[in-house]
Structures are given as structure tokens and as C-alpha cells.
Design a protein around this motif. Structure first.
Motif, PDB file in Angstrom:
ATOM      1  N   THR A   1       0.823  -1.210   0.000  1.00 30.65           N
ATOM      2  CA  THR A   1       0.000   0.000   0.000  1.00 30.65           C
ATOM      3  C   THR A   1       0.855   1.257   0.000  1.00 30.65           C
ATOM      4  OG1 THR A   1      -1.770  -1.149   1.179  1.00 30.65           O
ATOM      5  CG2 THR A   1      -1.796   1.268   1.255  1.00 30.65           C
ATOM      6  N   HIS A   2       1.964   1.218   0.736  1.00 28.12           N
ATOM      7  CA  HIS A   2       2.809   2.403   0.882  1.00 28.12           C
ATOM      8  C   HIS A   2       4.033   2.380  -0.040  1.00 28.12           C
ATOM      9  CE1 HIS A   2       0.413   2.407   4.597  1.00 28.12           C
ATOM     10  NE2 HIS A   2       0.611   3.715   4.616  1.00 28.12           N
ATOM     11  N   SER A   3       4.046   1.427  -0.994  1.00 30.17           N
ATOM     12  CA  SER A   3       5.148   1.342  -1.964  1.00 30.17           C
ATOM     13  C   SER A   3       6.508   1.387  -1.268  1.00 30.17           C
ATOM     14  CB  SER A   3       5.044   2.474  -2.996  1.00 30.17           C
ATOM     15  OG  SER A   3       3.823   2.391  -3.690  1.00 30.17           O
ATOM     16  N   HIS A   4       6.695   0.462  -0.333  1.00 29.62           N
ATOM     17  CA  HIS A   4       7.927   0.409   0.467  1.00 29.62           C
ATOM     18  C   HIS A   4       8.740  -0.817   0.049  1.00 29.62           C
ATOM     19  CE1 HIS A   4      10.639   0.655   3.855  1.00 29.62           C
ATOM     20  NE2 HIS A   4      10.022   1.733   4.310  1.00 29.62           N
ATOM     21  N   PRO A   5       9.641  -0.685  -0.932  1.00 30.16           N
ATOM     22  CA  PRO A   5      10.349  -1.854  -1.478  1.00 30.16           C
ATOM     23  C   PRO A   5      11.216  -2.576  -0.447  1.00 30.16           C
ATOM     24  CG  PRO A   5      11.287   0.198  -2.327  1.00 30.16           C
ATOM     25  CD  PRO A   5      10.025   0.562  -1.618  1.00 30.16           C
ATOM     26  N   HIS A   6      11.778  -1.830   0.520  1.00 29.83           N
ATOM     27  CA  HIS A   6      12.623  -2.484   1.518  1.00 29.83           C
ATOM     28  C   HIS A   6      11.807  -3.471   2.350  1.00 29.83           C
ATOM     29  CE1 HIS A   6      16.039  -2.966   4.218  1.00 29.83           C
ATOM     30  NE2 HIS A   6      15.219  -2.815   5.240  1.00 29.83           N
ATOM     31  N   LEU A   7      10.618  -3.057   2.776  1.00 26.00           N
ATOM     32  CA  LEU A   7       9.766  -3.943   3.562  1.00 26.00           C
ATOM     33  C   LEU A   7       9.208  -5.081   2.722  1.00 26.00           C
ATOM     34  CD1 LEU A   7       7.918  -1.521   5.983  1.00 26.00           C
ATOM     35  CD2 LEU A   7       9.103  -3.618   6.636  1.00 26.00           C
ATOM     36  N   LEU A   8       8.940  -4.827   1.442  1.00 25.11           N
ATOM     37  CA  LEU A   8       8.518  -5.913   0.560  1.00 25.11           C
ATOM     38  C   LEU A   8       9.610  -6.979   0.468  1.00 25.11           C
ATOM     39  CD1 LEU A   8       6.711  -4.165  -2.434  1.00 25.11           C
ATOM     40  CD2 LEU A   8       5.705  -5.786  -0.814  1.00 25.11           C
ATOM     41  N   THR A   9      10.854  -6.523   0.372  1.00 26.03           N
ATOM     42  CA  THR A   9      11.971  -7.465   0.318  1.00 26.03           C
ATOM     43  C   THR A   9      12.052  -8.285   1.590  1.00 26.03           C
ATOM     44  OG1 THR A   9      13.225  -5.940  -1.101  1.00 26.03           O
ATOM     45  CG2 THR A   9      14.463  -7.665   0.020  1.00 26.03           C
ATOM     46  N   LEU A  10      11.993  -7.597   2.735  1.00 26.81           N
ATOM     47  CA  LEU A  10      12.086  -8.294   4.019  1.00 26.81           C
ATOM     48  C   LEU A  10      10.962  -9.309   4.193  1.00 26.81           C
ATOM     49  CD1 LEU A  10      13.021  -5.359   6.433  1.00 26.81           C
ATOM     50  CD2 LEU A  10      14.513  -7.218   5.711  1.00 26.81           C
ATOM     51  N   SER A  11       9.739  -8.903   3.842  1.00 23.02           N
ATOM     52  CA  SER A  11       8.596  -9.796   4.061  1.00 23.02           C
ATOM     53  C   SER A  11       8.658 -11.005   3.129  1.00 23.02           C
ATOM     54  CB  SER A  11       7.280  -9.042   3.898  1.00 23.02           C
ATOM     55  OG  SER A  11       7.160  -8.469   2.611  1.00 23.02           O
TER      56      SER A  11
ATOM     57  N   GLU B   1      13.608 -10.106  -6.695  1.00 24.53           N
ATOM     58  CA  GLU B   1      13.126  -9.026  -7.555  1.00 24.53           C
ATOM     59  C   GLU B   1      13.058  -7.722  -6.780  1.00 24.53           C
ATOM     60  OE1 GLU B   1       9.382 -10.528  -8.845  1.00 24.53           O
ATOM     61  OE2 GLU B   1      10.225 -11.718 -10.484  1.00 24.53           O
ATOM     62  N   SER B   2      12.585  -7.791  -5.541  1.00 25.82           N
ATOM     63  CA  SER B   2      12.442  -6.580  -4.725  1.00 25.82           C
ATOM     64  C   SER B   2      13.803  -6.018  -4.337  1.00 25.82           C
ATOM     65  CB  SER B   2      11.625  -6.885  -3.465  1.00 25.82           C
ATOM     66  OG  SER B   2      10.317  -7.295  -3.794  1.00 25.82           O
ATOM     67  N   VAL B   3      14.725  -6.895  -3.934  1.00 26.16           N
ATOM     68  CA  VAL B   3      16.027  -6.391  -3.498  1.00 26.16           C
ATOM     69  C   VAL B   3      16.804  -5.829  -4.683  1.00 26.16           C
ATOM     70  CG1 VAL B   3      17.495  -8.462  -3.729  1.00 26.16           C
ATOM     71  CG2 VAL B   3      17.872  -6.882  -1.844  1.00 26.16           C
ATOM     72  N   ASN B   4      16.642  -6.414  -5.863  1.00 25.27           N
ATOM     73  CA  ASN B   4      17.319  -5.868  -7.045  1.00 25.27           C
ATOM     74  C   ASN B   4      16.768  -4.508  -7.438  1.00 25.27           C
ATOM     75  OD1 ASN B   4      19.043  -8.056  -7.349  1.00 25.27           O
ATOM     76  ND2 ASN B   4      17.654  -9.167  -8.715  1.00 25.27           N
ATOM     77  N   ALA B   5      15.505  -4.261  -7.069  1.00 27.23           N
ATOM     78  CA  ALA B   5      14.888  -2.971  -7.391  1.00 27.23           C
ATOM     79  C   ALA B   5      15.418  -1.844  -6.511  1.00 27.23           C
ATOM     80  CB  ALA B   5      13.366  -3.071  -7.248  1.00 27.23           C
ATOM     81  N   ILE B   6      16.046  -2.188  -5.372  1.00 25.67           N
ATOM     82  CA  ILE B   6      16.520  -1.131  -4.464  1.00 25.67           C
ATOM     83  C   ILE B   6      18.044  -1.096  -4.359  1.00 25.67           C
ATOM     84  CG2 ILE B   6      14.415  -1.038  -3.096  1.00 25.67           C
ATOM     85  CD1 ILE B   6      15.708  -2.807  -1.027  1.00 25.67           C
ATOM     86  N   VAL B   7      18.732  -1.849  -5.239  1.00 21.61           N
ATOM     87  CA  VAL B   7      20.187  -1.737  -5.302  1.00 21.61           C
ATOM     88  C   VAL B   7      20.514  -0.352  -5.846  1.00 21.61           C
ATOM     89  CG1 VAL B   7      22.250  -2.618  -6.447  1.00 21.61           C
ATOM     90  CG2 VAL B   7      20.525  -4.218  -5.592  1.00 21.61           C
ATOM     91  N   PRO B   8      21.507   0.411  -5.320  1.00 16.72           N
ATOM     92  CA  PRO B   8      22.477   0.016  -4.304  1.00 16.72           C
ATOM     93  C   PRO B   8      22.046   0.302  -2.865  1.00 16.72           C
ATOM     94  CG  PRO B   8      23.103   2.124  -5.204  1.00 16.72           C
ATOM     95  CD  PRO B   8      21.830   1.725  -5.910  1.00 16.72           C
ATOM     96  N   GLU B   9      20.797   0.772  -2.666  1.00 18.89           N
ATOM     97  CA  GLU B   9      20.372   1.082  -1.306  1.00 18.89           C
ATOM     98  C   GLU B   9      20.341  -0.149  -0.409  1.00 18.89           C
ATOM     99  OE1 GLU B   9      18.818   2.035  -3.980  1.00 18.89           O
ATOM    100  OE2 GLU B   9      18.922   4.240  -4.000  1.00 18.89           O
ATOM    101  N   ALA B  10      20.063  -1.324  -0.985  1.00 22.75           N
ATOM    102  CA  ALA B  10      19.987  -2.553  -0.192  1.00 22.75           C
ATOM    103  C   ALA B  10      21.356  -2.889   0.383  1.00 22.75           C
ATOM    104  CB  ALA B  10      19.476  -3.702  -1.048  1.00 22.75           C
ATOM    105  N   SER B  11      21.378  -3.291   1.632  1.00 20.26           N
ATOM    106  CA  SER B  11      22.644  -3.645   2.274  1.00 20.26           C
ATOM    107  C   SER B  11      23.182  -4.945   1.678  1.00 20.26           C
ATOM    108  CB  SER B  11      22.434  -3.820   3.777  1.00 20.26           C
ATOM    109  OG  SER B  11      21.643  -4.972   4.039  1.00 20.26           O
ATOM    110  N   PRO B  12      24.510  -5.108   1.685  1.00 20.13           N
ATOM    111  CA  PRO B  12      25.078  -6.382   1.208  1.00 20.13           C
ATOM    112  C   PRO B  12      24.535  -7.581   1.979  1.00 20.13           C
ATOM    113  CG  PRO B  12      26.795  -4.716   1.403  1.00 20.13           C
ATOM    114  CD  PRO B  12      25.558  -4.135   2.019  1.00 20.13           C
ATOM    115  N   MET B  13      24.253  -7.411   3.283  1.00 14.47           N
ATOM    116  CA  MET B  13      23.709  -8.499   4.085  1.00 14.47           C
ATOM    117  C   MET B  13      22.337  -8.918   3.564  1.00 14.47           C
ATOM    118  SD  MET B  13      23.735 -10.677   6.567  1.00 14.47           S
ATOM    119  CE  MET B  13      24.919 -10.263   7.858  1.00 14.47           C
ATOM    120  N   LEU B  14      21.477  -7.941   3.276  1.00 16.14           N
ATOM    121  CA  LEU B  14      20.142  -8.276   2.796  1.00 16.14           C
ATOM    122  C   LEU B  14      20.217  -8.939   1.427  1.00 16.14           C
ATOM    123  CD1 LEU B  14      17.116  -8.211   3.214  1.00 16.14           C
ATOM    124  CD2 LEU B  14      17.066  -5.894   2.257  1.00 16.14           C
ATOM    125  N   ARG B  15      21.090  -8.445   0.560  1.00 14.55           N
ATOM    126  CA  ARG B  15      21.236  -9.061  -0.755  1.00 14.55           C
ATOM    127  C   ARG B  15      21.753 -10.488  -0.635  1.00 14.55           C
ATOM    128  NH1 ARG B  15      25.147  -5.227  -3.650  1.00 14.55           N
ATOM    129  NH2 ARG B  15      24.941  -6.732  -5.351  1.00 14.55           N
TER     130      ARG B  15
END
Length: 532
Positions: free
Chosen positions: A90-100, A126-140
Motif C-alpha cells: 500500500t505504501h510502496s515500500h520496497p525495503h519492507l517488501l523485500t524483508l517480508s 526481484e524486490s532487493v534488485n529494485a533497491i540496489v544500491p540502497e539494499a545492504s550487502p547483508m540483505l542481498r
């Protein structure tokens, strides 16, 4: 902005709150106690709500879901993750989409649902690739490893191997090495499952070397994996020595107890392979007692199966048979319980948009032909009667065309069944392309090389023209890369509603008769019913 750190705690800034949550997210999962940690997480949730940082609140809920899942409460974890995913969408939050998605992949892996595990692992990537380079190396690295695990569970070992290699490349850049330990552990297990014992041994050796280099204690999950690899390569004595150092004194944690129990099953198997049935039974007895105490149904089932084998080896065939029957009954109960658990998790998730899409996907899969993607006979049997009824009510037209590929068996026999499958998929694409030019039309595969094209609002004359064009498109397609010099043609029969058919069966029967008339008249032709 200032927030309270918790009951009786010191004040903390909003930035400190975000930093603590990020630090918890970045820790190795095994370093976060799932019992005590929930207390602190709920304090952080209260603080995040107090400063109206709902994004931070949702991130703490993902951590809470992970901790609940590690304690075995998968339904509660699924409920939280469904809420978080709905908020993130709903809030277009890609980081939380990746985590969930990442956590849902883990959850469905625990439930034994390899399909859903793979789906969420793919979407996490797909979600984590959409937020590279903001995504941390650990999350990737975590998302890549989750995808590797999912591929392994699905039996696609080549894809799993590639993803583990990618995950390790990402993990090497991390300041701590625990992620690499987990990657190597899971790689060794997957290679062992794949029967690639050389690769499994290499991964196990690298895992031991990394643990020794950093002076870490060997955890029971790694101990169990390495022992399994050694057993598969005939190193029974070494496996027994390794497993004997497993720590049976552990905190009240579901995950840790599960690892110890699994080590005991592997130890019993090692003793069996070494011919020491007394020690094998002793290890199994300890395992079964632990499983009963902690409710470890899956490992307990492995222990029960091995117990039946030990009784058989000892010549106690009646007891072995009785134990095997009990194992079979317990297996059925466990599978039923796992299905129920998956159903409960899906039920609490089903109200989200993603779940509704998943429900639609499941419905589509039930009415789609798996090879071609066209609708199947089930869909035709449901949809066509409605269309015929609507046609009769509105006085509009409806035409159906049955298509059958000519000499298709010759393609299978001469070229290969793989080539035949490619032909079927290509013909399906040509049918779909023709259907897309007609409002409401759809194609279906009735079985084998027989197809159907349903054309609402199209009378017999127009249908004949459409099918002539489709016949030409199939004949003129470049089939040489698939079938070589063998041509691909089709014979077609058309029936339409002007013939006064009372039922779908009558309509399809006429189309079939006209199809075989096309065959009898030389094939590669279209035959329509005479005009009334």
C-alpha cells in the motif's frame, strides 16, 4: 526527536531507534535469542508508534515474525508477515517488501511448501534488485541464499549451486563471517542431496576451515551437515567422533533442540553403518525422548523409520513390521498436520492483495494446460455452456473450431518428444495470437495434438475466414529449427450457433465430424458446416 527507550529506560533519539533496529536486522539470526529478543522488539514497536514511524514499526514486526517462526509458531509469524506485506504494498515500500518476501520464503520452507518458498524467494530477489544500491550487502546475500535454498528444495540443483556461489561472493564483503558459514553449510547439504559427493566434501571442508580459522565453536546444524557428508563418503568413524561432541545441554529453544535431535538421528545412522547396533539404538532412544519432550515431529519421524530398520537388521522382523506400521501412520499424521499448518498460514494471509493474486494464480493453474498455457478441458466444460446459453438469450453468434495437427506422431517419432512439445507450444502461441484479434475469444488444448478455438460474436462465415488465416499461419511458420524438413499443418472443423445446437456436446460433436472430414479430404484444410 526524542523517544523513550522502554519501561524505566533512558531516552533515545529517533535516529538511535532506527540504528538499533538496523543493527538487529544485520545480526546473524542465531545471535538473536527468540524468547528474550521479543521483549525488546515489542518495546521498540511501542517507541516507533510513539513517534509515528510506521515504517520502523513494520520492520520490528518482521523481526518479531522471524523470532516466532524460530520458536515454531508459524501461524502467528505468517499473520504478521501478511500484515507487513499489505502495508508495504500500500505504501510502496520496497525495503519492507523485500524483508517480508524473504521471511515468507523461510516460513514456507519450514512448512515444507517448496513451491511457495520458491515463489517468495524469487519475489524477494526481484524486490532487493529494485533497491540496489540502497539494499545492504547483508540483505542481498540473505535473499540470494534464500533463493538458493528454494532451488535446492525444489530439486533444481544447478540453479541452487549458481545462487550459492553468488551469495558467497556477496557475503565475502561482509564484516562478519556467519553468513558465509550458513551458505557453506547449506551448499554442502544441497550437494549431498544432489549426489555430488565431491562438491559436498569440498564445501564441508571449506566450512570447517572457516570455522577453525576464526576460532568459532561448531554449531550442531553444521556438525550434522558435515557428518552427513562424511557418512555418504564412507567416513563413519570420523562422523561418530564429530557427532559425539554435540551439546545436548541447550537453552529452551525450538531450533536448537531440533538441531540436536537431528544430530542424534545422524549419529544412530553412523553407528548402524559401522555395525554397532547397540550404540545406534542408544542414540535413537535419546533422540526419540528429546523429540517427544520438545514436540519435534519431523525429526521424530526420521528416528522412528530408522528404528524399524535397526529392528530388521537385528532380525526382529515382527517388531520391525509393527514399528514400520507406526512410522507409516505417524507419517500420514505429520503430512496432514503440515497441510493443515500451510492452510492456517495461507488463511491468515489470504486477505492481502498478494494472496488474492496467489489465489487467482492457483485458480488459473487449475484451468490451464501446463505444457502450452492454454485453457484446458475443465475450463471449456465450465465456460462454453455459459457462452452458448448467453448466445441463445441475446441472439448473437458463437463459433467453435476444433484443430488437430496432421501426422503429429511422425514428428514425435522422427524428431523427438521434446521437439513435439515445442511444436505444441508454438501452435498454442499462434492460436493465442489469432484469439487476441477477436473480442472474447480463447484457445484451449483438449488433449494430445487437439486444440479448440472459441469465438463469441463470430458467425460461421467469419469463423471460416479466421480459421483459414490460422491454418496458413501454422503452415507458413518457420518450423525448420524444430522439425527440420517435416512440415507442420493442421486440419480444422468449424461449428457455429446458427446450426441450432441445444448443447455444447452437440456443437463439439459436429466440429469433430467436420474436422475428420478435413482429414479425409487430404488434411491441411478447413471444413465448415453447410449454411442452414
Amino acid at each position: 526527536m526524542v523517544v523513550r527507550a522502554g519501561l524505566g529506560g533512558a531516552e533515545a533519539t529517533e535516529e538511535q531507534l532506527a540504528a538499533e533496529i538496523e543493527a538487529i536486522e544485520g545480526r546473524p539470526r542465531q545471535d538473536c535469542d527468540p524468547v528474550d529478543g521479543i521483549v525488546r522488539i515489542r518495546e521498540l514497536q511501542h517507541q516507533a508508534q510513539g513517534v509515528d514511524r510506521l515504517d520502523l514499526y513494520q520492520r520490528t514486526r518482521v523481526i518479531e515474525a522471524d523470532m516466532l517462526g524460530r520458536q515454531g509458531d508459524l501461524a502467528a509469524a505468517g499473520r504478521i508477515l501478511h500484515d507487513v506485506q499489505a502495508w508495504a504494498a500500500t505504501h510502496s515500500h520496497p525495503h519492507l517488501l523485500t524483508l517480508s518476501h524473504w521471511q515468507l520464503a523461510i516460513l514456507f520452507g519450514q512448512l515444507g511448501d517448496a513451491t511457495s518458498m520458491l515463489e517468495h524467494a524469487v519475489r524477494a530477489m526481484e524486490s532487493v534488485n529494485a533497491i540496489v544500491p540502497e539494499a545492504s550487502p547483508m540483505l542481498r546475500a540473505r535473499c540470494t541464499m534464500a533463493l538458493a535454498d528454494a532451488y535446492g528444495d525444489a530439486g533444481d540443483f544447478a540453479a541452487a549451486r549458481d545462487r550459492y556461489a553468488e551469495a558467497e561472493r556477496l557475503a565475502i564483503a561482509l564484516p562478519e563471517v556467519h553468513a558465509r558459514l550458513i551458505i557453506l553449510n547449506n551448499l554442502a547439504y544441497t550437494e549431498c542431496q544432489a549426489g555430488e559427493l565431491g562438491a559436498a566434501t569440498e564445501a564441508a571442508d571449506r566450512l570447517l576451515a572457516l570455522i577453525d580459522h576464526h576460532g568459532f565453536p561448531l554449531d550442531d546444524s553444521s556438525r550434522d551437515t558435515i557428518a552427513k557428508v562424511w557418512l555418504a563418503t564412507g567416513r563413519h568413524a570420523e562422523a561418530i567422533t564429530l557427532l559425539h561432541s554435540s551439546n545436548e545441554e541447550f537453552d529452551n529453544q525450538y531450533e536448537e533442540a531440533n538441531s540436536v535431535a537431528s544430530c542424534l538421528v545422524t549419529l544412530a545412522e553412523a553407528y548402524r553403518m559401522a555395525g554397532d547396533l547397540v550404540q545406534a539404538n542408544a542414540a535413537l532412544d535419546r533422540c526419540r525422548a528429546l523429540c517427544e519432550q520438545r514436540g519435534l515431529a519431523s525429526v521424530g519421524l526420521e528416528a522412528q523409520q530408522l528404528k524399524a530398520e535397526l529392528l530388521g537388521v537385528a532380525g526382529l522382523f515382527e517388531e520391525a513390521f509393527t514399528t514400520h506400521k507406526a512410522f507409516h501412520a505417524a507419517s500420514m499424521r505429520l503430512h496432514s498436520a503440515q497441510r493443515d499448518a500451510r492452510a492456517r498460514v495461507l488463511q491468515v494471509m489470504y486477505e492481502t492483495e498478494e494472496a488474492r493474486q496467489a489465489g487467482e494464480l492457483a485458480r488459473q493453474l487449475a484451468v490451464r494446460d501446463p505444457l502450452t498455457g492454454l485453457y484446458n478441458r475443465r475450463f471449456v466444460d465450465t465456460e462454453l455452456p455459459l457462452l452458448l446459453h448467453r448466445t441463445a438469450e441475446t441472439g448473437t453468434s458463437l463459433s467453435v473450431a476444433v484443430l488437430d495437427l496432421d501426422h503429429f506422431k511422425r514428428i514425435n517419432d522422427t524428431c523427438s518428444h521434446e521437439a513435439g512439445d515445442k511444436v505444441l507450444r508454438t501452435v498454442a502461441d499462434l492460436i493465442t495470437a489469432r484469439a487476441q484479434t477477436l473480442d472474447g475469444a480463447f484457445g484451449a488444448r483438449l488433449g494430445g495434438e487437439e486444440f479448440l478455438l472459441v469465438m463469441p460474436g463470430v458467425d460461421g462465415v467469419a469463423a471460416a475466414a479466421e480459421m483459414s488465416a490460422l491454418r496458413q499461419a501454422i503452415r507458413q511458420h518457420d518450423w525448420h529449427p524444430i522439425t527440420g524438413d517435416l512440415p507442420v499443418t493442421t486440419s480444422i472443423g468449424i461449428s457455429d450457433s446458427s446450426r441450432g445446437h441445444g448443447t455444447v456436446a452437440d456443437m463439439l460433436r459436429e466440429a469433430d465430424m467436420l474436422l475428420y472430414e478435413s482429414k479425409a479430404n487430404g488434411r491441411d484444410r478447413v471444413t465448415s458446416a453447410p449454411r442452414p
